[in-house]
Design an enzyme around this catalytic site. Sequence first.
Site, PDB file in Angstrom:
ATOM      1  N   PRO A   2      28.719  -1.711  26.936  1.00  0.00           N
ATOM      2  CA  PRO A   2      29.438  -1.829  25.653  1.00  0.00           C
ATOM      3  C   PRO A   2      28.506  -2.168  24.492  1.00  0.00           C
ATOM      4  CG  PRO A   2      30.572  -3.015  27.402  1.00  0.00           C
ATOM      5  CD  PRO A   2      29.234  -2.628  27.941  1.00  0.00           C
ATOM      6  N   GLU A   3      28.674  -1.430  23.400  1.00  0.00           N
ATOM      7  CA  GLU A   3      27.876  -1.654  22.195  1.00  0.00           C
ATOM      8  C   GLU A   3      28.830  -1.995  21.045  1.00  0.00           C
ATOM      9  OE1 GLU A   3      25.213   1.739  21.732  1.00  0.00           O
ATOM     10  OE2 GLU A   3      24.974   1.895  23.901  1.00  0.00           O
ATOM     11  N   LYS A  59      26.408  -7.079  19.949  1.00  0.00           N
ATOM     12  CA  LYS A  59      27.177  -6.709  21.141  1.00  0.00           C
ATOM     13  C   LYS A  59      27.841  -7.922  21.773  1.00  0.00           C
ATOM     14  CE  LYS A  59      23.466  -3.509  22.334  1.00  0.00           C
ATOM     15  NZ  LYS A  59      22.509  -3.190  23.385  1.00  0.00           N
ATOM     16  N   ARG A 258      14.771   5.081  30.124  1.00  0.00           N
ATOM     17  CA  ARG A 258      16.222   5.139  29.920  1.00  0.00           C
ATOM     18  C   ARG A 258      16.660   6.586  29.758  1.00  0.00           C
ATOM     19  NH1 ARG A 258      18.192   0.657  27.088  1.00  0.00           N
ATOM     20  NH2 ARG A 258      20.188   1.360  27.915  1.00  0.00           N
TER      21      ARG A 258
END
Length: 268
Positions: A2-3, A59, A258
């Site tokens: 979640p951002e 966040k 990533r």
Amino acid sequence: MPELPEVEAAKRSLEKTVLGKVVARAEVLRPVALRTHSPKEFHRILEGRKISGVDRRGKALLIGFDQEWTLIFHFKLWGWVRYHPSNPRTDSATTAMVYFKDGSGMEFRELQLSTLDLVRTAELERVDFLAEMGLEPLSTALTLPRFRSLVQGRGNIKNVLSDQTRIAGIGNLWAHEILHAAGILPQRKADSLSEEEVEKLFKATREVLKKAVELGGEPEFQDALGNFGRYPLAVYNRENQPCPRCGKRIVHTRLGGRPSYYCPNCQH
Ligand SMILES: [Zn+2]
């Protein structure tokens, strides 16, 4: 992971449901996730207190109790906060449950590396990761000149954009969506961007995040009421699928370990 848009969705759904509620009991089932207090202390501090505010910083979700204590929910890999209107029940995925006097409950579940910290509200400024956090991308404090001064350096623009100490709340997913909207490749060096590209990136940052907040974030995220996000992702997790702008296939690669996604036709 979640951002900003997802944490904002969680925040708004909690504002609608738990604000003003009084704690009957607070239970911690996985003590390792609560870093500041023992389960016993957690209950002792929160019992009888009223939820006085729900805020977001980057966040992190900040839940205020009587304006004296703040519970910081730092979303890292994954985790949910859930509102139960009645009969809140714990199961093996529950990390902590706050039971309210009206019979409802607020649950923190499936926390993967996510952490809870209970701190005195007066001491919030001393929490390291909050003190070091950069500007909120949707605040008026982030002007184009400020943005220009922040997105510099030899690192790739994706890393720079998701550096929490420069701009808060943007992680790997939204950085890629923003870069697609701006027509810029994630692997570009921040220093190589032209003035015009930086301006495009600034506008895209605002527009993408604003829309993402309106739509409750990315489609896998659920807010405290169980509503899924409705933002149609353009590139993230869309390897080999058509770019919504030009129809070319989205490329998946890795950048600094990533996952990275972009359109080879629209992004330069
Ligand atoms: Zn494209």
